[in-house]
Design an enzyme around this catalytic site. Structure first.
Site, mmCIF file in Angstrom:
data_model
loop_
_atom_site.group_PDB
_atom_site.id
_atom_site.type_symbol
_atom_site.label_atom_id
_atom_site.label_comp_id
_atom_site.label_asym_id
_atom_site.label_seq_id
_atom_site.Cartn_x
_atom_site.Cartn_y
_atom_site.Cartn_z
ATOM 1 N N GLU A 40 2.488 25.564 -13.162
ATOM 2 C CA GLU A 40 3.027 26.611 -14.043
ATOM 3 C C GLU A 40 3.742 27.395 -12.749
ATOM 4 O OE1 GLU A 40 0.561 29.600 -15.850
ATOM 5 O OE2 GLU A 40 2.275 30.126 -17.036
ATOM 6 N N ARG A 281 -12.284 20.580 -8.501
ATOM 7 C CA ARG A 281 -11.050 21.392 -7.870
ATOM 8 C C ARG A 281 -11.693 21.477 -6.352
ATOM 9 N NH1 ARG A 281 -9.010 25.702 -9.559
ATOM 10 N NH2 ARG A 281 -9.577 25.704 -11.761
ATOM 11 N N LYS A 291 -5.458 33.227 -8.436
ATOM 12 C CA LYS A 291 -4.282 33.807 -8.452
ATOM 13 C C LYS A 291 -4.051 35.083 -8.485
ATOM 14 C CE LYS A 291 -1.403 29.741 -10.043
ATOM 15 N NZ LYS A 291 -0.508 29.423 -11.508
#
Length: 598
Positions: A40, A281, A291
């Site tokens: 994104e 992850r 983020k």
RNA sequence: GGGGGGAUAGUGUAAUUGGUAGCACGACAGAUUCUGAUUCUGUUAGUCUGAGUUCAAGUCUCAGUCCCCCUACCA
């Protein structure tokens, strides 16, 4: 076992089986494999993304299939073109070539979910017509309240069973921008009592009357992740849609949406149904990848920006001096599993050392200079004499050649390399001690000069002309060869440049930043940056020389002997008007370990 | 009183699907070395627990334990 068959991780094993069985095409044809990296554009890429990129791209390359770079730009409120640009640059830097990429045009071949908005909309209409979706006029709060909890079922919306024609008309009104943000959503009609929360009539579209960075004001409705993602994969012919563990619960929905579109269609008209596979992850110690928290570091001025060399972002690693090869080696070394692991940051640092050890030219630089006067230099009245000595550029690579370093009466060594009262295991300079100056001469310290504060400001040494080049002196009359325990680096006063050197430590002091208090910022390392204002570097470092390797990214990297690996910060150098170097990583230092023991 | 996933040396990761638990990093010790680097050698240490099936279990069965994820009109 015991042989050299490469280890196949679980996703490779799934693909092996699919290729063998011909699940996506002719049996044995790996070219049907298609993977993607779907960021994104709302932030910068970090090491965790690097793992996903390397894995997806690596798989496609391994099987001879396709790799797609696609932006999941379904939320105009958070997304910006500048993020697209930085992400494209980072993916390319990591060495991943996506389908349609071209040298001249950085964004050639890049796909965008927004390009598929029309198709998605038409499919949504189809679901409405099949009675599988409805327009809900409840507020976000009401929807949340009626969704139930982990242990209690939700309750159906009063709008759940409204007629198809009405749904169609309302959805069309949403699309045309006739409704306010948040006033209506399109929901899939699945099961409000499902134990899987994702299946309790998930939202497919919301009204957002805001311009999109690519489609402008063409749309007033934007698709939600769950609705959009599988369709994007389907349109692109992705076979294996690889994502992280938290999406395991979403897989039933991923499958439900595609099945819903295919419901009632003839086989020939069915849309492609990719397989979603989840993996754990990357989770390195001493790093955060949130983020939100990363953004906070930037906004609070705790770092200089997203590309601060201490940041775990791809751009930060690049500026720090990491090579894309080392990042790639690190992520493949860590493996692909479904286990929530903690990855030792030392592995990343080790991967860099391993790469740079073979590739980086050696240079000498003194970070904390201590003046050394060679008292017997120029004993015959030629004190100004300078002598050129040959130094090897890389002992690991003969083809790297040699360079010249210039020796004279005044030189500089590292302050750490002298002790007035050294312990026995200290192999460097002290009163009466002899050491080798790398690639130059052996020197013996006879005297030190102190300032009023009692600090040593100068060493007075003699050199042995018989040790020119650094080699052993000839045996004495009794055949005994003099030995020396240590070698120290130096720069000649007549042949050095003044430079700024930035020394970085880990940004956080805790393995899991934030574990103790919940806020990672509480574990910030106050000493993560140390700026050496006036280092003295050998002249060759000032400007690129022909013997330096051609780094693919144009970043000059070196090993400063005995200190570590450094890269030139071109931007900062330009701004400062003198060389600025960043320390990527120190060399392993068993003396520091020994010294700490006492 | 829900659902989904996961557990192998300190860390990470393998084990031909029931057949000698291996590799890497770390740590420790030594050798080599014009970088206390590199390189090389050796040592260290492991199948979450408990039952069961079997000649044989990391692998199969059952029961536990612990860890992660899920209640955004974010992705």
């Amino acid at each position: 076992m015991g042989d050299d068959t490469p280890k196949r991780h679980f996703i490779q094993q799934i693909i092996d089986a699919d290729v063998a069985s011909g699940k996506w095409g002719a049996p044995g044809d790996g070219s049907v494999l298609a993977t993607r990296f779907p960021p994104e554009p709302n932030g910068f890429l970090h090491v965790g993304h690097a793992k996903s990129i390397c894995m997806n791209h690596g798989l496609a390359r391994e099987f001879g299939g396709r790799f797609v770079l696609r932006f999941d730009d379904t939320n105009p409120a958070k997304e910006e073109q500048r993020y697209v640009d930085s992400i494209v640059r980072d993916v390319a830097w990591l060495g991943a070539r996506w389908e349609g990429a071209s040298e001249g045009d950085p964004t050639a071949g890049v796909k965008f979910a927004s390009d598929y908005f029309g198709q998605m909309h038409d499919w949504a209409v189809e679901l409405i017509e099949k009675g599988l979706a409805y327009v809900d006029e409840q507020s976000a709060d009401e929807i949340r309240a009626t969704r139930g909890s982990l242990k209690e079922p939700g309750t159906p919306s009063p709008w759940r069973d409204r007629p198809v024609a009405e749904n169609l008309a309302e959805f069309e009104a949403m699309r045309r921008g006739e409704h306010a943000d948040g006033s209506r959503v399109l929901r899939a009609k699945i099961d409000m009592a499902s134990p899987n929360m994702n299946l309790r009539d998930p939202v497919m579209y919301r009204v957002v009357n805001a311009p999109h960075h690519r489609t402008g004001d063409a749309w007033h409705i934007y698709p939600m992740y769950d609705w959009a993602h599988g369709l994007e994969d389907s349109i692109e012919g992705i076979t294996h849609s690889i994502c992280t563990l938290e999406f395991e619960d979403h897989r039933p929905l991923y499958d439900w949406f595609i099945d819903a579109i295919n419901k009632g269609r003839a086989d020939a008209d069915k849309i492609h149904h990719p397989q979603q596979i989840e993996f754990a992850r990357l989770n390195p110690t001493y790093i955060i990848t949130s983020k939100r928290k990363l953004l906070q570091l930037v906004e609070d001025g705790r770092v200089s920006g997203w590309d601060d060399p201490r940041m775990p972002t791809v751009s930060g690693l690049r500026r720090r001096g990491y090579t894309s090869e080392s990042v790639r080696n690190f992520v493949v070394g860590v493996g692909v599993t479904k286990f929530n692991a903690m990855h030792d940051l030392g592995l990343l640092e080790g991967a860099l050392r391993e790469d740079l050890n073979t590739r980086a030219p050696r240079r000498m630089g003194v970070l904390d200079p201590l003046k050394v006067t060679i008292t017997n230099w120029g004993a015959h009245g030629d004190e100004e004499r300078l002598e050129d000595l040959e130094a090897v550029n890389n002992p690991e690579d003969d083809s790297a050649g040699t360079r010249t370093v210039r020796f004279g009466k005044t030189i500089w060594i590292e302050r750490d390399d002298f002790m007035e009262d050294p312990p026995k295991k200290f192999f460097r300079l002290g009163p009466g001690r002899e050491v080798r100056l790398r690639s130059a001469f052996w020197v013996t310290c006879h005297d030190s000069v102190k300032n009023d504060a009692g600090e040593v400001v100068e060493l007075r040494c003699t050199y042995d002309p018989d040790t020119r080049g650094g080699g052993n002196p000839p045996p004495d009359a009794h055949g005994k060869v003099r030995k020396v325990k240590g070698t120290v680096h130096w720069v000649g006063d007549a042949d050095c440049v003044d430079a700024e050197v930035r020394l970085f430590e880990r940004l956080f002091t805790a393995e899991k930043p934030g574990k103790a208090t919940g806020d990672p910022l509480d574990d910030l390392n106050p000493d993560s940056l140390a700026v050496v204002e006036h280092a003295k570097l050998e002249r060759a470092l000032a400007e690129p020389t022909p013997d330096e390797p051609d780094w693919p990214d144009g970043i000059r990297r070196f090993q400063f002997e005995r200190l570590g690996y450094f890269c030139e910060d071109a931007e900062a150098s330009r701004a400062a008007g003198r060389p600025v170097f960043n320390r990527a990583v120190t060399l392993r230092d068993s003396w520091a370990k020994e010294a700490k023991k006492g």
